[in-house]
Design a protein around this motif. Sequence first.
Motif: not given
Length: 891
Positions: A141-164
């Motif tokens: 239920y927890e971990g760093s978020v990775q998104v799949y885009f353009n055939d590659h996984w990548g992370s998200i920078c935590d700038h302005n990252w909120t509970g929303y």
Amino acid sequence: MAALYFMLVIATSFIGKGASLSCYQCKGITDPSTCTVTSACPAGESCFVERRLDSDLREFYNMGCEKRLICDVLGGGLRKRNSRPEPEVNRVTRDVTLCNKCCLTDNCNAELCYDREVSPTTGVSASSDLYVRLFGGENAYEGSVQVYFNDHWGSICDHNWTGYDASVVCRMLGYKSDGAGALAGGSFQNAPQGTRIWLEDVNCTGSEVSLFSCPHGPWGIHDCDHGNDAGVMCPAVFPEDDIIFLLDVGSGGLIHRMNLESQSYVPIPINILYRPSSFDYDPSLGRIYFTDPRLHQIVSMNFDGTAARSIRQLDTNSALEKVEVDPLNRLLFYTDDGNNLIASMNLDGTGYKQLITANLDNPREIVLDPRSKTMYWSDWGANPKIEAASYDGTNRRTLLDTGLMWPNGLAIDYESNKLYFVDGGLGTIETMTLQGGSRREILKDVGSHFFAIDVFGNYLYYTDWNRRTLMRVNKDGTSKTQVGPPSFRELADLRIHKYGSDLPGVTTPAPVHFDPSHVFVRLNGLGFANEGRVEVYANGQWGTVCDDHWDNNDANVVCGMLGFDRVNAQATNQSRQGMGGGLISMDEVNCIGTESHIVECGFGVTNWANHDCGHDEDAGVICATSGGHNNFVVFADSYTGLLVRMDLGAYSFTSIGQPNSPNPVAITYDPSDQRIYFTEVTSQFSEIRSSDVLGKDIRVIGTQQNGSIFDGLAIDQARDILFYTDAGKKTVMSMSPNGGNVRTVASAVDQPRALAVDKNAGIVYWTDWGQNPKIEKANYDGTNRQTLATSRLKYPNGIAVDVTTQKIYFCDGGTHLIEVMDTDGSNRKIIYNDYGAHFFGLTLTSRYIYYSDWNRSGLMRLNRDGSNLFNAGPPSFTKINAIFAYEAGFS
């Protein structure tokens, strides 16, 4: 069909001559039909086209030559046996793109790549090109978020990252979004070097279905590093529904939990000891059962990966192929390719029966029909076939034995009473009735190696060893499409779960996985062992409690769960014992004080993790300790240096913090003065210490700095004698609990470890794991020394004696056995065997054996006969050494 066969024969002959193809060669074009450049490909390669997306989600195409497995298939290069090799965890495989097709005719790669076919609008949505997954968390239920885009996984920078933002990610994963927590970079393991960072400045409102509907910065543009990877913590209590479980043996046996609608997923963290090869899911209790061929075990665990335990240890000749659960009749079946048998047992491992032992060549898949109590299995031996029999092995019959090569996966459609099956050698998906009639081909794909299949609604989901993603096709063979991102290595098994989708009329009711027997509390933060910040554990996750309306009645319930007085507890608020972090599990707790468990105070799936407070409002307790301390187990967690006192009823616990506690090993308890005795062992010194049960009075009662190793402790409080082993000096010693009157009980003991005493007879027992391992005993004064056991020993560790039955119980970290014998060494027998265990500590209560296992992170419990293995408390520890249980009237 004849025309297709002719074309394949021509293609096979063409490749066999070693000729090369001429293919279109273009990169980055927007329309494949505009490509005019051609060139010859190297021998063995064929034409391909792939579709990609740029950072603005615009399509472009690459075309050229590529070596494809389909060409090897037609040329006779496919593996000769339908066998699954040992997973190569670091194996490198080709990166499959969003769309990639090849063929064997010159210039054939023009206009072959089209958009995915759309499934019927009434069904489950087709695949997306954008997904999320979690990485590096300690639970599902927890971990760093990775998104799949353009055939590659990548992370998200935590700038302005909120509970929303976090709530949207949790929703995409199929979790509850209310109460989701956003975590800044550094909260979890950093992404591997070279991993992309796709997004920053994500700005969700919290209501979006997908993260990609939220405003965000340009793809791939950022000013942060992986130390800023955004993370989430999703609530762990909710109805488990709409799940695709996937097993990737190519990645070492990882089980993934994929959301049926979004195809986003998380790996289920399990003990690294295990490498599952097949699995099934019991929705009635929310447990996964899997096979581990390396350990020759069938293992059960919670759906979140916690509480893993072996339910059946098999012999070393076994080659486990498939496990299948009947949740209605509470039975488990498995196929064994090594012993060529099919067997069944109860879901706790008891009631073992070998059902089919003759005329089996290579049994593989097995599926069950609980309505008629019929099992169906595939056999891919010299004479491949699909068979059926009743649960007891009678009424055996062959349903199909022609037109098969490597029959693998089977699936029953309970709605239409049909059996679907795949053939990895022929590349076919077929169907027939449950009686074996009306056989019909659904799909033929000569470039595939079909392995597993499941039925859901109007779809057939299947795995293909030649693709890196899950596949789906309609039941009529149309609209073949991939499901989820191409991010796997070798998918060997799958299971789709949606309540009410199987076994119409008899499906178990949808459970809420919120079992109070697996919800625990602990105290953390400032204070002695009877005070601290309250934290609650459920489904692999710890969380704090908000102090809104938190009062003494709530505190009384918590203290009762910890084994303290159920009255006169004090509630504390505003993080008096220190602020926690992560999830806030409870708010507005409203106990009346008589409840036995905090979840009885108005908590369930609907309000778990719903709160309107921060960690500056964490609730705490100060428990009253006027009564005695009964029915608990104490043990040492050597990596944290903590002594843990766990209640034997609720299995909730508190810790006794020790200053300068580098490596606590041995432990025992004296109920007469309510003191714990334990050893600290380092390369520089060994020390025996004593503490009251609250940690208020800690004393050093003996230190040796000249090579002593204090591995074992036992106390006879009536005679005021404390026994200890010294592996450095090869002795068994005794002294008074205050450190005086030191005496040698036995010398020339090679590697003495654990101790147990018979207080009635005045006899001390010990284990010796030296060059000639043994178990010995002697009178308290060292006379009448006897060897009780020498055979079948390697690293005999924990030992306990039941003076009432005159039985000795002991565990061995080398033979992986727990055994029992009489106190004179006779009537020795094996109680429990676990090839994956490294047993260390062992203790007894009137009903149970408790033991520690260096390969697990929790305390384990067995019935005295070795049955019903159970996790006592949460798997929240690091390395448990010795353990001691105190039960009033027994210990």
